[in-house]
Design an enzyme around this catalytic site. Structure first.
Site, PDB file in Angstrom:
ATOM      1  N   THR A   6     -24.710   8.587 -17.679  1.00 12.59           N
ATOM      2  CA  THR A   6     -25.118   8.770 -19.041  1.00 12.59           C
ATOM      3  C   THR A   6     -24.449   8.112 -20.229  1.00 12.59           C
ATOM      4  O   THR A   6     -24.829   7.337 -20.984  1.00 12.59           O
ATOM      5  CB  THR A   6     -25.123  10.380 -19.335  1.00 12.59           C
ATOM      6  OG1 THR A   6     -25.932  10.855 -18.260  1.00 12.59           O
ATOM      7  CG2 THR A   6     -25.709  10.784 -20.737  1.00 12.59           C
ATOM      8  N   VAL A   7     -22.987   8.303 -20.172  1.00 15.23           N
ATOM      9  CA  VAL A   7     -22.072   7.777 -21.274  1.00 15.23           C
ATOM     10  C   VAL A   7     -21.789   6.543 -21.082  1.00 15.23           C
ATOM     11  O   VAL A   7     -22.083   5.678 -22.061  1.00 15.23           O
ATOM     12  CB  VAL A   7     -20.758   8.560 -21.187  1.00 15.23           C
ATOM     13  CG1 VAL A   7     -19.963   8.032 -22.370  1.00 15.23           C
ATOM     14  CG2 VAL A   7     -20.715  10.035 -21.304  1.00 15.23           C
ATOM     15  N   GLU A 123     -11.109   9.607 -27.694  1.00 16.95           N
ATOM     16  CA  GLU A 123     -12.113  10.473 -28.591  1.00 16.95           C
ATOM     17  C   GLU A 123     -13.232  10.955 -27.901  1.00 16.95           C
ATOM     18  O   GLU A 123     -13.504  12.210 -28.656  1.00 16.95           O
ATOM     19  CB  GLU A 123     -12.301   9.445 -29.628  1.00 16.95           C
ATOM     20  CG  GLU A 123     -13.074   9.787 -30.978  1.00 16.95           C
ATOM     21  CD  GLU A 123     -12.167  11.005 -31.638  1.00 16.95           C
ATOM     22  OE1 GLU A 123     -11.063  10.797 -32.177  1.00 16.95           O
ATOM     23  OE2 GLU A 123     -12.503  12.282 -31.627  1.00 16.95           O
ATOM     24  N   VAL A 126     -13.616  15.354 -26.590  1.00 18.89           N
ATOM     25  CA  VAL A 126     -13.935  16.629 -27.350  1.00 18.89           C
ATOM     26  C   VAL A 126     -14.905  16.193 -28.503  1.00 18.89           C
ATOM     27  O   VAL A 126     -14.792  15.350 -29.425  1.00 18.89           O
ATOM     28  CB  VAL A 126     -12.641  17.062 -27.939  1.00 18.89           C
ATOM     29  CG1 VAL A 126     -12.984  18.458 -28.719  1.00 18.89           C
ATOM     30  CG2 VAL A 126     -11.533  17.264 -26.932  1.00 18.89           C
ATOM     31  N   GLU A 184     -27.325  21.866 -17.457  1.00 17.32           N
ATOM     32  CA  GLU A 184     -27.259  21.293 -15.794  1.00 17.32           C
ATOM     33  C   GLU A 184     -28.265  22.321 -14.893  1.00 17.32           C
ATOM     34  O   GLU A 184     -28.215  23.604 -15.347  1.00 17.32           O
ATOM     35  CB  GLU A 184     -25.929  21.357 -15.516  1.00 17.32           C
ATOM     36  CG  GLU A 184     -24.848  20.445 -16.097  1.00 17.32           C
ATOM     37  CD  GLU A 184     -25.223  19.012 -15.657  1.00 17.32           C
ATOM     38  OE1 GLU A 184     -25.617  18.782 -14.601  1.00 17.32           O
ATOM     39  OE2 GLU A 184     -24.827  18.196 -16.596  1.00 17.32           O
ATOM     40  N   ASP A 195     -16.049  24.764 -19.850  1.00 19.12           N
ATOM     41  CA  ASP A 195     -16.170  23.400 -20.427  1.00 19.12           C
ATOM     42  C   ASP A 195     -15.554  23.464 -21.650  1.00 19.12           C
ATOM     43  O   ASP A 195     -14.584  22.787 -22.388  1.00 19.12           O
ATOM     44  CB  ASP A 195     -17.599  22.920 -20.663  1.00 19.12           C
ATOM     45  CG  ASP A 195     -17.772  21.577 -21.511  1.00 19.12           C
ATOM     46  OD1 ASP A 195     -17.406  20.841 -21.117  1.00 19.12           O
ATOM     47  OD2 ASP A 195     -18.122  21.617 -22.673  1.00 19.12           O
ATOM     48  N   LYS A 199     -11.530  21.729 -23.864  1.00 19.22           N
ATOM     49  CA  LYS A 199     -11.701  21.011 -24.973  1.00 19.22           C
ATOM     50  C   LYS A 199     -10.772  21.773 -26.228  1.00 19.22           C
ATOM     51  O   LYS A 199      -9.915  21.072 -26.819  1.00 19.22           O
ATOM     52  CB  LYS A 199     -13.208  20.970 -25.643  1.00 19.22           C
ATOM     53  CG  LYS A 199     -13.917  20.037 -24.751  1.00 19.22           C
ATOM     54  CD  LYS A 199     -15.494  20.449 -25.118  1.00 19.22           C
ATOM     55  CE  LYS A 199     -16.359  19.386 -24.486  1.00 19.22           C
ATOM     56  NZ  LYS A 199     -17.744  19.952 -24.501  1.00 19.22           N
TER      57      LYS A 199
HETATM   58  N1  LIG Z   1     -22.597  13.230 -20.649  1.00 19.44           N
HETATM   59  C1  LIG Z   1     -22.160  13.727 -21.789  1.00 19.44           C
HETATM   60  O1  LIG Z   1     -22.906  14.036 -22.836  1.00 19.44           O
HETATM   61  C2  LIG Z   1     -20.614  13.626 -22.051  1.00 19.44           C
HETATM   62  C3  LIG Z   1     -20.169  13.803 -23.181  1.00 19.44           C
HETATM   63  C4  LIG Z   1     -18.623  14.039 -23.422  1.00 19.44           C
HETATM   64  C5  LIG Z   1     -17.883  13.466 -22.131  1.00 19.44           C
HETATM   65  N2  LIG Z   1     -18.502  13.209 -20.892  1.00 19.44           N
HETATM   66  C6  LIG Z   1     -17.762  12.773 -19.830  1.00 19.44           C
HETATM   67  O2  LIG Z   1     -18.085  11.651 -19.810  1.00 19.44           O
HETATM   68  C7  LIG Z   1     -17.735  11.133 -18.446  1.00 19.44           C
HETATM   69  C8  LIG Z   1     -19.257  10.657 -17.557  1.00 19.44           C
HETATM   70  O3  LIG Z   1     -20.125  11.490 -17.768  1.00 19.44           O
HETATM   71  P1  LIG Z   1     -21.619  11.191 -17.358  1.00 19.44           P
HETATM   72  O4  LIG Z   1     -22.363  12.286 -18.125  1.00 19.44           O
HETATM   73  O5  LIG Z   1     -21.720   9.864 -18.191  1.00 19.44           O
HETATM   74  O6  LIG Z   1     -21.689  11.217 -16.320  1.00 19.44           O
HETATM   75  P2  LIG Z   1     -22.749  10.633 -14.916  1.00 19.44           P
HETATM   76  O7  LIG Z   1     -24.281  10.467 -15.660  1.00 19.44           O
HETATM   77  O8  LIG Z   1     -22.844  11.234 -13.511  1.00 19.44           O
HETATM   78  O9  LIG Z   1     -22.104   9.257 -14.888  1.00 19.44           O
HETATM   79  C9  LIG Z   1     -20.749   8.771 -13.780  1.00 19.44           C
HETATM   80  C10 LIG Z   1     -21.075   7.356 -13.367  1.00 19.44           C
HETATM   81  O10 LIG Z   1     -19.877   6.935 -12.827  1.00 19.44           O
HETATM   82  C11 LIG Z   1     -20.254   6.417 -11.626  1.00 19.44           C
HETATM   83  N3  LIG Z   1     -19.380   6.609 -10.497  1.00 19.44           N
HETATM   84  C12 LIG Z   1     -18.971   7.653  -9.951  1.00 19.44           C
HETATM   85  N4  LIG Z   1     -17.919   7.673  -9.103  1.00 19.44           N
HETATM   86  C13 LIG Z   1     -17.563   6.254  -8.938  1.00 19.44           C
HETATM   87  C14 LIG Z   1     -16.733   5.452  -8.247  1.00 19.44           C
HETATM   88  N5  LIG Z   1     -16.019   5.921  -7.531  1.00 19.44           N
HETATM   89  N6  LIG Z   1     -16.910   4.195  -8.822  1.00 19.44           N
HETATM   90  C15 LIG Z   1     -17.499   3.650  -9.444  1.00 19.44           C
HETATM   91  N7  LIG Z   1     -18.593   4.235 -10.326  1.00 19.44           N
HETATM   92  C16 LIG Z   1     -18.500   5.677  -9.905  1.00 19.44           C
HETATM   93  C17 LIG Z   1     -21.792   6.845 -11.169  1.00 19.44           C
HETATM   94  O11 LIG Z   1     -22.099   5.820 -10.305  1.00 19.44           O
HETATM   95  P3  LIG Z   1     -23.564   5.624  -9.871  1.00 19.44           P
HETATM   96  O12 LIG Z   1     -24.635   6.154 -10.786  1.00 19.44           O
HETATM   97  O13 LIG Z   1     -23.561   4.295  -9.677  1.00 19.44           O
HETATM   98  O14 LIG Z   1     -23.564   6.593  -8.838  1.00 19.44           O
HETATM   99  C18 LIG Z   1     -22.278   7.097 -12.622  1.00 19.44           C
HETATM  100  O15 LIG Z   1     -22.796   6.059 -12.809  1.00 19.44           O
HETATM  101  C19 LIG Z   1     -17.241  12.543 -17.813  1.00 19.44           C
HETATM  102  O16 LIG Z   1     -15.994  12.593 -17.525  1.00 19.44           O
HETATM  103  C20 LIG Z   1     -17.997  13.527 -18.902  1.00 19.44           C
HETATM  104  O17 LIG Z   1     -17.041  14.897 -18.798  1.00 19.44           O
HETATM  105  C21 LIG Z   1     -19.943  13.250 -20.976  1.00 19.44           C
END
Ligand SMILES: NC(=O)c1ccc[n+]([C@@H]2O[C@H](COP(=O)([O-])OP(=O)(O)OC[C@H]3O[C@@H](n4cnc5c(N)ncnc54)[C@H](OP(=O)(O)O)[C@@H]3O)[C@@H](O)[C@H]2O)c1
Length: 426
Positions: A6-7, A123, A126, A184, A195, A199
């Site tokens: 997502t991010v 940045e 949080v 979720e 969560d 923060k």
């Molecule tokens: N979502 C939000 O709105 C948001 C907001 C603020 C902060 N965050 C933070 O941002 C981070 C990412 O969140 P997200 O929501 O983007 O998560 P996500 O959608 O689950 O994406 C995580 C990505 O990491 C990849 N990944 C996982 N393990 C890996 C590894 N060992 N090697 C290489 N790639 C790997 C996954 O790969 P595959 O897809 O290829 O399996 C996926 O593409 C987290 O720390 C979260 O707390 C998220």
């Protein structure tokens, strides 16, 4: 960039979409060198303006001598930490969106980055797309903060404000949040306040220069809030929000996440839907409020790209940002239990109605030295599960807690009482 979920996708869209703007701001280009994800070869990246190197192995990224900045967006804590160590050890600047990584290992990362002479960008950890950490660390570096209050979780704020707006139940609002992608399938991490706990620990570090152990922050969620609580809140000129707070009290730090009754006129009451808001209380600049989209791919992607731009600026000028967590000298946090503080509170009781209930409850409260401020009852409630509310005058919270335990055991109680403290936020 490691982790194209997502991010990661949001950050890619921002970086490619705003590439010209970034170049004008920097006076040079940020070139995307490599993308890494476990399933990278099955992702549709045809929209990228030019081909980039792809890999499934993050070690390819951290060992590439042509790469200056490693962006970690994988989520899973031990992988994020391993990437951080490897990248920093290899002399790469490091950007992360992981609140767990920064809240639990932030000090360690700063020390490693210091030794390696590289920058850290945090940045996105949080309140997603808002620039709250930059605001505290740079914009208000001259301020002395007395408190920071935040609505830091969009899921819970969406649920609470839908309950308030439409009068729906907690369960219905949660299902709707899940359908809209704000919650979720297992919402525990959000609705129980965990969560927001990470923060507020990070915000406390940046505001007060005191490292906080995340597990020492008491967290209470929103699952016991019912629609009737909003009806009573409105009669009291208040509303309910999940507040994450850290404040200085007599040389100690008070820190918690819990639902609170706040004035409907307060700035945080105006934060509705899946939005985040942070209110900083300073002794010279006064109150500063930052609000905006706290999650989602592109808003969070803006925070990630902003960190990349800031780091690129320091690379261009030859400097490093030595204080990613805001302080170079740290004081240990003496965290004080909230039970020691005086609060005025809202107490909602649901009873099997019969004569004498009020007298029994009042006797228990009096025994715990608690004065009743008012008693409220909505008309036409079912007798077998009748809710009514008492508001309690200022008293040490530990007395209220003991009284609640005793009241919960009274034979006419249909469910455990709900206690929400009043918070007179600006
Ligand atoms: N979502 C939000 O709105 C948001 C907001 C603020 C902060 N965050 C933070 O941002 C981070 C990412 O969140 P997200 O929501 O983007 O998560 P996500 O959608 O689950 O994406 C995580 C990505 O990491 C990849 N990944 C996982 N393990 C890996 C590894 N060992 N090697 C290489 N790639 C790997 C996954 O790969 P595959 O897809 O290829 O399996 C996926 O593409 C987290 O720390 C979260 O707390 C998220």
């Amino acid at each position: 960039m490691i982790g194209i979920g997502t991010v990661g996708t949001g950050a890619l869209k921002v970086l490619t979409g705003h590439g010209r703007e970034v170049e004008r701001r920097l006076g040079c280009k940020v070139e995307l060198k490599t993308l890494c994800s476990r399933t990278i070869y099955s992702k549709d990246l045809s929209w990228l303006p030019r081909p980039v190197k792809l890999t499934k192995n993050w070690k390819d990224v951290v060992s590439d001598p042509e790469i200056d900045i490693v962006v970690e967006l994988v989520g899973e804590l031990s992988t994020a930490r391993a990437i951080a160590h490897a990248a920093i050890n290899a002399g790469k600047h490091f950007v992360t969106a992981s609140k767990q990584l920064v809240a639990e290992h932030g000090m360690e990362l700063v020390e490693r980055a210091d030794r390696a002479g590289v920058n850290l960008g945090i940045e996105a950890c949080v309140a997603g797309g808002t620039p709250i950490l930059h605001a505290i660390r740079e914009g208000l570096a001259g301020e002395h903060f007395s408190a920071v209050y935040g609505i830091l979780n969009g899921t819970t704020n969406y649920i609470l404000t839908e309950m308030e707006r439409r009068g729906c139940s907690y369960g219905d609002a949660l299902v709707e949040a899940q359908e809209k992608g704000f919650a979720e399938p297992d919402p525990t991490f959000d609705v129980e306040g965990y969560d927001a706990r990470y923060k507020i620990a990070i915000l406390a570090m940046l505001c007060f220069g005191q490292p906080v152990a995340v597990e020492s922050v008491p967290a209470e969620g929103i699952t016991r809030i019912e629609r009737v609580d909003f009806a009573y809140a409105h009669r009291l000129g208040r509303t309910i929000r999940l507040i994450a707070a850290a404040r200085r009290r007599y040389g100690r730090l008070e820190i918690f996440v819990r639902p609170m009754m706040i004035p409907r006129t307060s700035q945080l009451a105006a934060v509705t839907g899946a939005v985040n808001g942070v209110l900083l209380a300073g002794d010279k600049a006064g109150d500063t409020m930052v609000t905006g989209r706290g999650a989602g791919g592109e808003p969070t992607g803006v925070a990630v790209v902003s960190d990349i731009v800031q780091i690129a600026r320091s690379v261009v000028s030859g400097g490093t940002n030595a204080t990613p967590l805001g302080y170079r000298h740290w004081h240990p946090a003496r965290v004080v239990s909230d039970a020691q503080h005086e609060v005025a509170a809202y107490l909602r009781l649901v009873v099997h109605d019969k004569p004498g209930i009020l007298a029994r409850v009042s006797t228990v409260l009096a025994r715990h030295r608690i004065n009743i401020d008012s008693v409220l009852q909505e008309p036409l409630q079912p007798k077998e599960r009748m809710p009514f509310v008492m508001t309690l005058e200022l008293v040490k919270e530990k007395y209220i807690r003991s009284a609640v335990e005793e009241i919960a055991r009274l034979p006419f109680m249909a469910q455990r009482p709900l206690m929400l403290p009043f918070a007179d936020l600006p």
